[in-house]
Design a protein around this motif. Structure first.
Motif, PDB file in Angstrom:
ATOM      1  N   ALA A  21      17.692 -38.286  -8.116  1.00 40.15           N
ATOM      2  CA  ALA A  21      16.470 -37.603  -7.685  1.00 40.15           C
ATOM      3  C   ALA A  21      15.484 -37.489  -8.846  1.00 40.15           C
ATOM      4  O   ALA A  21      15.875 -37.375 -10.004  1.00 40.15           O
ATOM      5  N   GLU A  22      14.220 -37.522  -8.508  1.00 35.72           N
ATOM      6  CA  GLU A  22      13.152 -37.311  -9.477  1.00 35.72           C
ATOM      7  C   GLU A  22      12.543 -35.944  -9.238  1.00 35.72           C
ATOM      8  O   GLU A  22      12.324 -35.545  -8.090  1.00 35.72           O
TER       9      GLU A  22
ATOM     10  N   GLN B 113      15.934 -27.980 -17.497  1.00 37.97           N
ATOM     11  CA  GLN B 113      17.375 -27.723 -17.459  1.00 37.97           C
ATOM     12  C   GLN B 113      18.082 -28.512 -16.362  1.00 37.97           C
ATOM     13  O   GLN B 113      19.240 -28.899 -16.519  1.00 37.97           O
ATOM     14  N   LEU B 114      17.392 -28.755 -15.254  1.00 37.46           N
ATOM     15  CA  LEU B 114      18.026 -29.441 -14.118  1.00 37.46           C
ATOM     16  C   LEU B 114      17.789 -30.950 -14.102  1.00 37.46           C
ATOM     17  O   LEU B 114      18.319 -31.638 -13.226  1.00 37.46           O
ATOM     18  N   ALA B 115      17.026 -31.464 -15.051  1.00 40.82           N
ATOM     19  CA  ALA B 115      16.737 -32.905 -15.083  1.00 40.82           C
ATOM     20  C   ALA B 115      18.010 -33.758 -15.133  1.00 40.82           C
ATOM     21  O   ALA B 115      18.118 -34.729 -14.373  1.00 40.82           O
ATOM     22  N   PRO B 116      19.007 -33.443 -15.978  1.00 40.66           N
ATOM     23  CA  PRO B 116      20.230 -34.257 -15.972  1.00 40.66           C
ATOM     24  C   PRO B 116      20.957 -34.209 -14.624  1.00 40.66           C
ATOM     25  O   PRO B 116      21.458 -35.231 -14.148  1.00 40.66           O
ATOM     26  N   PHE B 117      21.011 -33.042 -13.999  1.00 42.52           N
ATOM     27  CA  PHE B 117      21.634 -32.890 -12.683  1.00 42.52           C
ATOM     28  C   PHE B 117      20.899 -33.750 -11.653  1.00 42.52           C
ATOM     29  O   PHE B 117      21.525 -34.477 -10.868  1.00 42.52           O
TER      30      PHE B 117
ATOM     31  N   LEU C  12      16.199 -18.133 -11.793  1.00 42.65           N
ATOM     32  CA  LEU C  12      17.435 -18.204 -10.999  1.00 42.65           C
ATOM     33  C   LEU C  12      17.126 -18.644  -9.566  1.00 42.65           C
ATOM     34  O   LEU C  12      17.775 -19.549  -9.029  1.00 42.65           O
ATOM     35  N   ALA C  13      16.132 -18.016  -8.950  1.00 45.01           N
ATOM     36  CA  ALA C  13      15.765 -18.384  -7.571  1.00 45.01           C
ATOM     37  C   ALA C  13      15.274 -19.823  -7.512  1.00 45.01           C
ATOM     38  O   ALA C  13      15.699 -20.604  -6.652  1.00 45.01           O
ATOM     39  N   LEU C  14      14.381 -20.181  -8.427  1.00 44.71           N
ATOM     40  CA  LEU C  14      13.813 -21.530  -8.422  1.00 44.71           C
ATOM     41  C   LEU C  14      14.886 -22.588  -8.669  1.00 44.71           C
ATOM     42  O   LEU C  14      14.906 -23.627  -8.004  1.00 44.71           O
ATOM     43  N   SER C  15      15.782 -22.333  -9.597  1.00 46.03           N
ATOM     44  CA  SER C  15      16.849 -23.301  -9.899  1.00 46.03           C
ATOM     45  C   SER C  15      17.726 -23.551  -8.681  1.00 46.03           C
ATOM     46  O   SER C  15      18.119 -24.694  -8.414  1.00 46.03           O
TER      47      SER C  15
ATOM     48  N   VAL D  92      17.647 -31.252  -4.480  1.00 43.97           N
ATOM     49  CA  VAL D  92      18.254 -32.465  -5.054  1.00 43.97           C
ATOM     50  C   VAL D  92      19.425 -32.926  -4.193  1.00 43.97           C
ATOM     51  O   VAL D  92      19.555 -34.115  -3.879  1.00 43.97           O
ATOM     52  N   LEU D  93      20.272 -31.986  -3.786  1.00 49.12           N
ATOM     53  CA  LEU D  93      21.467 -32.339  -3.017  1.00 49.12           C
ATOM     54  C   LEU D  93      21.162 -32.759  -1.582  1.00 49.12           C
ATOM     55  O   LEU D  93      21.866 -33.584  -1.008  1.00 49.12           O
ATOM     56  N   HIS D  94      20.107 -32.208  -0.985  1.00 45.32           N
ATOM     57  CA  HIS D  94      19.837 -32.445   0.431  1.00 45.32           C
ATOM     58  C   HIS D  94      18.524 -33.155   0.689  1.00 45.32           C
ATOM     59  O   HIS D  94      18.185 -33.405   1.846  1.00 45.32           O
TER      60      HIS D  94
END
Length: 169
Positions: A49-50, A39-43, A71-74, A81-83
């Motif tokens: 980020a890989e 689910q987070l691959a596009p983000f 939810l916690a893992l996401s 990814v952001l930091h």
């Protein structure tokens, strides 16, 4: 508009974290990690980020609610990814644990005491965040009768480890 949408999503996630009930069944943590990564691959791709999943060959199961775990893992993956400087490794296991490690500078010095407080943001935080992600993680883990641990990894980057209850046999 994207920032407002993300803020609303974080507030809804915080509310659902407070209402999550402890899981009664057994959850395959590698399956939850695969789902979150998919689910987070596009983000992640949009942020350069890989994402990598490493699953314990002996399996990684926990007594928890799968939606709460995801939810916690996401939230941890999004933060990494952001930091995190481009690469994020998610590890399922050993045992009832999930770990998220990034390649960034690690945790800000002295941040440990306020890391999981709502609306807290690091001094070098990317613009647009709400400071709710880690607070949501902590609330979810409390609801699942687990805990979250955060540290700067000895080889660099930040590492967050989710510790869940062992499944009943």
């Amino acid at each position: 508009l994207l920032s407002l949408t993300r803020t609303v999503q974080q507030l809804l996630s915080a509310a659902s974290a407070d209402m999550a009930l402890p899981g009664r069944g057994t959850v395959d943590l590698a399956d939850v990690a695969r789902s979150a990564i998919t689910q987070l691959a596009p983000f992640a791709h949009a942020h350069g980020a890989e994402l990598e999943l490493v699953a314990d060959p002996d399996g990684a199961t926990a007594r928890a609610d799968a939606a709460a775990v995801e939810l916690a893992l996401s939230n941890l993956i999004e933060n990494a990814v952001l930091h995190g400087g481009g690469g994020v490794r998610v590890q399922a296991g050993p045992g009832p644990t999930l770990a998220v490690r990034d390649r960034g500078p690690g945790l800000p010095r002295g941040a440990e005491s306020s890391l999981f407080e709502p609306f807290q943001r690091g001094p070098d935080a990317a613009p647009g965040g709400t400071g709710l992600g880690l607070a949501i993680v902590e609330r979810v883990m409390r609801s699942q009768e687990g805990r979250v641990e955060a540290a700067t990894h000895p080889q660099g980057g930040a590492i967050f480890i989710l510790h869940f209850r062992t499944p009943e046999r």
